[in-house]
Scaffold this motif. Structure first.
Motif, PDB file in Angstrom:
ATOM      1  N   ARG A  14       1.030  -1.208  -0.085  1.00  0.00           N
ATOM      2  CA  ARG A  14      -0.005  -0.056   0.077  1.00  0.00           C
ATOM      3  C   ARG A  14       0.939   1.187  -0.088  1.00  0.00           C
ATOM      4  NH1 ARG A  14      -4.911   1.140   2.071  1.00  0.00           N
ATOM      5  NH2 ARG A  14      -3.982   2.566   3.465  1.00  0.00           N
ATOM      6  N   ARG A  15       1.780   1.362   0.877  1.00  0.00           N
ATOM      7  CA  ARG A  15       2.654   2.478   1.125  1.00  0.00           C
ATOM      8  C   ARG A  15       3.499   2.866  -0.072  1.00  0.00           C
ATOM      9  NH1 ARG A  15       7.209   2.009   3.892  1.00  0.00           N
ATOM     10  NH2 ARG A  15       6.728   0.035   4.736  1.00  0.00           N
ATOM     11  N   ARG A  16       3.880   1.806  -0.705  1.00  0.00           N
ATOM     12  CA  ARG A  16       4.896   2.225  -1.842  1.00  0.00           C
ATOM     13  C   ARG A  16       4.318   1.859  -3.384  1.00  0.00           C
ATOM     14  NH1 ARG A  16      10.192   3.247  -1.031  1.00  0.00           N
ATOM     15  NH2 ARG A  16       9.470   4.222  -3.444  1.00  0.00           N
ATOM     16  N   GLY A  17       2.876   1.642  -3.261  1.00  0.00           N
ATOM     17  CA  GLY A  17       2.195   1.520  -4.403  1.00  0.00           C
ATOM     18  C   GLY A  17       2.255   0.392  -5.254  1.00  0.00           C
ATOM     19  N   PHE A  18       2.434  -0.700  -4.750  1.00  0.00           N
ATOM     20  CA  PHE A  18       2.303  -2.075  -5.488  1.00  0.00           C
ATOM     21  C   PHE A  18       1.071  -2.366  -5.480  1.00  0.00           C
ATOM     22  CE2 PHE A  18       6.754  -2.284  -3.863  1.00  0.00           C
ATOM     23  CZ  PHE A  18       7.368  -2.837  -4.997  1.00  0.00           C
ATOM     24  N   ILE A  19       0.392  -2.325  -4.577  1.00  0.00           N
ATOM     25  CA  ILE A  19      -1.318  -3.015  -4.457  1.00  0.00           C
ATOM     26  C   ILE A  19      -2.011  -2.253  -3.742  1.00  0.00           C
ATOM     27  CG2 ILE A  19      -2.738  -5.131  -4.340  1.00  0.00           C
ATOM     28  CD1 ILE A  19      -0.379  -6.863  -5.036  1.00  0.00           C
ATOM     29  N   PHE A  20      -3.284  -1.930  -4.243  1.00  0.00           N
ATOM     30  CA  PHE A  20      -4.326  -1.179  -3.414  1.00  0.00           C
ATOM     31  C   PHE A  20      -5.633  -2.042  -3.474  1.00  0.00           C
ATOM     32  CE2 PHE A  20      -2.199   2.410  -5.473  1.00  0.00           C
ATOM     33  CZ  PHE A  20      -1.239   2.871  -4.642  1.00  0.00           C
ATOM     34  N   GLU A  24     -11.348   1.775  -2.688  1.00  0.00           N
ATOM     35  CA  GLU A  24     -10.908   1.716  -1.302  1.00  0.00           C
ATOM     36  C   GLU A  24     -11.852   3.031  -0.937  1.00  0.00           C
ATOM     37  OE1 GLU A  24      -6.755   1.046   0.380  1.00  0.00           O
ATOM     38  OE2 GLU A  24      -7.140   3.122   0.622  1.00  0.00           O
ATOM     39  N   ILE A  25     -12.079   4.177  -1.468  1.00  0.00           N
ATOM     40  CA  ILE A  25     -12.697   5.047  -1.055  1.00  0.00           C
ATOM     41  C   ILE A  25     -14.112   4.837  -0.825  1.00  0.00           C
ATOM     42  CG2 ILE A  25     -10.875   6.982  -2.118  1.00  0.00           C
ATOM     43  CD1 ILE A  25     -13.227   7.285  -4.107  1.00  0.00           C
ATOM     44  N   PHE A  32     -11.301  -8.070  -4.775  1.00  0.00           N
ATOM     45  CA  PHE A  32     -11.094  -7.146  -5.852  1.00  0.00           C
ATOM     46  C   PHE A  32      -9.645  -6.279  -5.386  1.00  0.00           C
ATOM     47  CE2 PHE A  32     -15.224  -8.255  -6.859  1.00  0.00           C
ATOM     48  CZ  PHE A  32     -15.153  -8.759  -8.045  1.00  0.00           C
ATOM     49  N   TRP A  33      -8.772  -6.222  -6.374  1.00  0.00           N
ATOM     50  CA  TRP A  33      -7.627  -5.368  -5.948  1.00  0.00           C
ATOM     51  C   TRP A  33      -7.164  -4.725  -7.164  1.00  0.00           C
ATOM     52  CZ3 TRP A  33      -6.164  -5.627  -0.955  1.00  0.00           C
ATOM     53  CH2 TRP A  33      -6.588  -6.634  -0.169  1.00  0.00           C
ATOM     54  N   ASP A  34      -6.418  -3.668  -6.866  1.00  0.00           N
ATOM     55  CA  ASP A  34      -5.886  -2.757  -8.000  1.00  0.00           C
ATOM     56  C   ASP A  34      -4.307  -2.950  -7.856  1.00  0.00           C
ATOM     57  OD1 ASP A  34      -8.185  -1.983  -8.782  1.00  0.00           O
ATOM     58  OD2 ASP A  34      -8.456  -0.076  -7.709  1.00  0.00           O
ATOM     59  N   THR A 252      -4.247 -11.017  -2.637  1.00  0.00           N
ATOM     60  CA  THR A 252      -4.688 -11.226  -4.112  1.00  0.00           C
ATOM     61  C   THR A 252      -4.663 -12.711  -4.265  1.00  0.00           C
ATOM     62  OG1 THR A 252      -2.472 -11.105  -4.787  1.00  0.00           O
ATOM     63  CG2 THR A 252      -3.611  -8.928  -4.583  1.00  0.00           C
ATOM     64  N   PHE A 253      -4.330 -13.589  -3.374  1.00  0.00           N
ATOM     65  CA  PHE A 253      -4.350 -14.972  -3.893  1.00  0.00           C
ATOM     66  C   PHE A 253      -5.667 -15.475  -4.688  1.00  0.00           C
ATOM     67  CE2 PHE A 253      -4.323 -19.771  -3.127  1.00  0.00           C
ATOM     68  CZ  PHE A 253      -3.064 -19.968  -3.715  1.00  0.00           C
ATOM     69  N   ARG A 254      -6.633 -15.341  -3.744  1.00  0.00           N
ATOM     70  CA  ARG A 254      -7.967 -15.580  -4.300  1.00  0.00           C
ATOM     71  C   ARG A 254      -8.856 -14.472  -4.626  1.00  0.00           C
ATOM     72  NH1 ARG A 254      -9.888 -20.462  -1.432  1.00  0.00           N
ATOM     73  NH2 ARG A 254      -8.474 -21.465  -3.021  1.00  0.00           N
TER      74      ARG A 254
END
Length: 506
Positions: A14-20, A24-25, A32-34, A252-254
């Motif tokens: 989250r902190r470094r912008g790999f996966i959000f 979320e807002i 579901f993941w971005d 994000t695994f499943r």
RNA sequence: GCGGGUGUAGCUCAGUGGUAGAGCGCCACCUUGCCAAGGUGGAUGUCGAGGGUUCAAGUCCCUUCACCCGCUCCA
């Protein structure tokens, strides 16, 4: 391996912008993941490496000949008949039954019932099919209820799904004492439904594909006719797939929306064993080649009772598995390599009514047959997650506290370029080097704050190399190279930096 | 779906029914000569969301959402 805390890894992502988390807002949405800027680069590197290595670069097969693989890019929504043919419309629906008393959940089609012959009002006792303990327990409960021992002939058996609502109300669950605690069977439809056309109507229902494979099978004849491929050959596809998972879990695994990297490799039926073994082993080596080389990777052959319906009679199915922090000491699937026999082509031949189109004419042998299929099917998101888990290395000795040790080929950012201090002509030289490297690679320029902070930030992003321009650069044209994994520093000539980097990134 | 836990700044976390806080990070300037140094200033909060009780709710109650663990499921 050191124990990696999943919470810490998720926090870093989250902190470094790999996966959000997706949306979320608005409170997010389950399953579901971005991917953020760094995560997008990482996942693209994974997919690109796969495409390059499988489709574009030369692969040498078990016979010493080059392996032929071509690509397709199919739609997510297809004619719904595709999913009837593939078995997903039938097979993806598992009615489930919950027990309100024992809190257990059962597959409705796995539940059987016992009752006294001819009795329509007494209690019925459910048990789990092919579970002798459960059966014996149900029988004991029935005998206790009737208050006498029963011969086999006194007992009626039937499927739980055959019971009426009234009969369910007098049925005692396998792990329960009171009747009526089992819910009615509920459909778990694992395929996402939608409607084609602006008007919602039962006649225009369509599905979001639960796997990319069927687009490949549906285009089998098109590819044969439009290219000069000959068996053995493969068709590759990378793309999104959707499954309405019962329980999305483990980051994000499943996920319910995820991306697959699939090859359907078409072969002569009599060469299945050879190609299956070759694909299994070469796919395993591929994951090793991009950095999953530790003891966290394993190959697991499926036992015969866990084989999918299409693989029952085949050469086998193997999972390439990674020891994720949340599965440790166990493993989680990264990729499945399955001998699908000729199941899919036959199914489509039957359902589409164009049987001959799905068969292959082998000119060398002068015969027509359904090719068999070896399917290496990998998860791009699971692969990305494995790369993140593998790279994550806590290191209290360094200022960042953690370093992401990505394989240089996978690293989102390949190099950092810094002026040691932001003055005295250093930024100008550094910026020139940055712009030069940027022609071919993803690199970052950072002139701000102390040099230590900048190295620390690059450690967290997993950048393998940093080039620092200092006072000496201005007089002798050399720069410092800082190595992420060893913290070692060396000097090379500034005009050799592009070649030096190219060499290490392959 | 069930049971348990968690949710306050970007992160880690304090917060007794009575003014929303700290450290770190981030941004600007200065300083800085190889591993998150220092100085000055700055921005950042629907306290997960909605409702209720109360003169007053981050705090109490109800509902809901998300995440984590267990069960279940994973053609």
């Amino acid at each position: 391996m050191a124990t990696v805390s999943m919470d810490d890894l998720v926090a870093l992502c989250r902190r470094r912008g790999f996966i959000f988390q997706s949306s979320e807002i608005y409170g997010g949405i389950n399953g579901f993941w971005d991917y953020g800027p760094l995560g997008t680069l990482l996942k693209r590197n994974l997919k690109q490496a796969w495409w390059n290595d499988m489709v574009e670069r030369e692969l040498v097969g078990p016979d010493g000949q080059p392996v032929d693989i071509v690509g397709v890019d199919c739609t997510i929504i297809m004619n719904p008949k595709v999913w009837e043919a593939s078995g997903h419309v039938g097979g993806f629906n598992d009615p489930m039954v919950d027990c309100k008393e024992s809190k257990a959940r059962y597959r409705a089609d796995h539940l059987m019932c016992l009752g006294l012959k001819g009795d329509k009002v007494g209690q019925i006792f459910a048990y789990v099919e092919s579970d002798d303990t459960s059966l014996a327990q149900a029988r004991r409960k029935l005998e206790k209820y009737i208050k006498r021992e029963l011969a086999d002939g006194d007992i009626d058996r039937c499927a739980f799904t055959a019971l009426s609502a009234g009969e369910r109300a007098i049925t005692v669950g396998p792990d329960a004492k009171t009747p009526g605690t089992l819910t009615e069977p509920r459909q778990f439809n694992l395929m996402f439904k939608t409607n084609v056309g602006a008007v919602e109507d039962p006649t225009n229902i369509a599905y979001l594909r639960p796997e990319t494979a069927q687009g490949i099978f549906a285009n089998f004849d098109n590819v044969l006719n439009s290219t000069r491929v000959r068996v053995p050959f493969g068709i590759a596809q990378v793309g999104k797939a959707f499954r309405n998972e019962v329980t999305p879990r483990n980051f994000t695994f499943r996920s319910r929306e995820f991306e697959q990297m699939e090859i359907e490799f078409f072969i002569r039926p009599d060469s299945a064993a050879e190609w299956y073994a070759w694909w299994r082993d070469s796919r395993f080596r591929w994951w090793q080649s991009i950095g999953l080389s530790s003891g966290n990777l394993q190959l697991r052959e499926h036992a015969s009772d866990e084989l999918a319906h299409y693989a029952k009679a085949g050469a086998g199915t193997s999972d390439i598995e990674y020891r994720f922090p949340f599965t440790a000491p166990g493993f989680g699937e990264l990729e499945g390599v399955a001998h699908r026999s000729d199941f899919d082509l036959r199914q489509h031949a039957t359902h589409c009514g164009k049987g001959d189109k799905m068969r292959y004419f082998d000119q060398e042998r002068n015969e027509r047959y359904f090719p068999h299929v070896i399917e290496p099917s990998a998860g791009a998101d699971r692969g990305t997650l494995a790369l993140l888990c593998e790279a994550y290395t806590p290191d209290p000795a360094r200022p960042s506290g953690v370093v992401m040790r990505f394989h240089p080929r996978m690293a989102p950012v390949k190099a950092g370029v810094f002026p040691l201090v932001n003055k005295d002509g250093m930024p100008e030289v550094a910026e020139r080097l940055y712009r030069d490297l940027r022609k071919r690679h993803v690199v970052e320029y950072d002139p701000k704050q102390s040099i230590g902070k900048r190295y620390a930030r690059m450690d967290e992003a997993g950048t393998p190399y940093c080039f620092t321009i200092d006072g000496d650069t201005l007089t002798n044209q050399t720069v410092t190279v800082r190595h992420r994994d060893t913290l070692e520093q060396s000097r090379i000539a500034i005009d050799q930096v592009p070649a030096w980097l190219d060499e290490r990134l392959g």
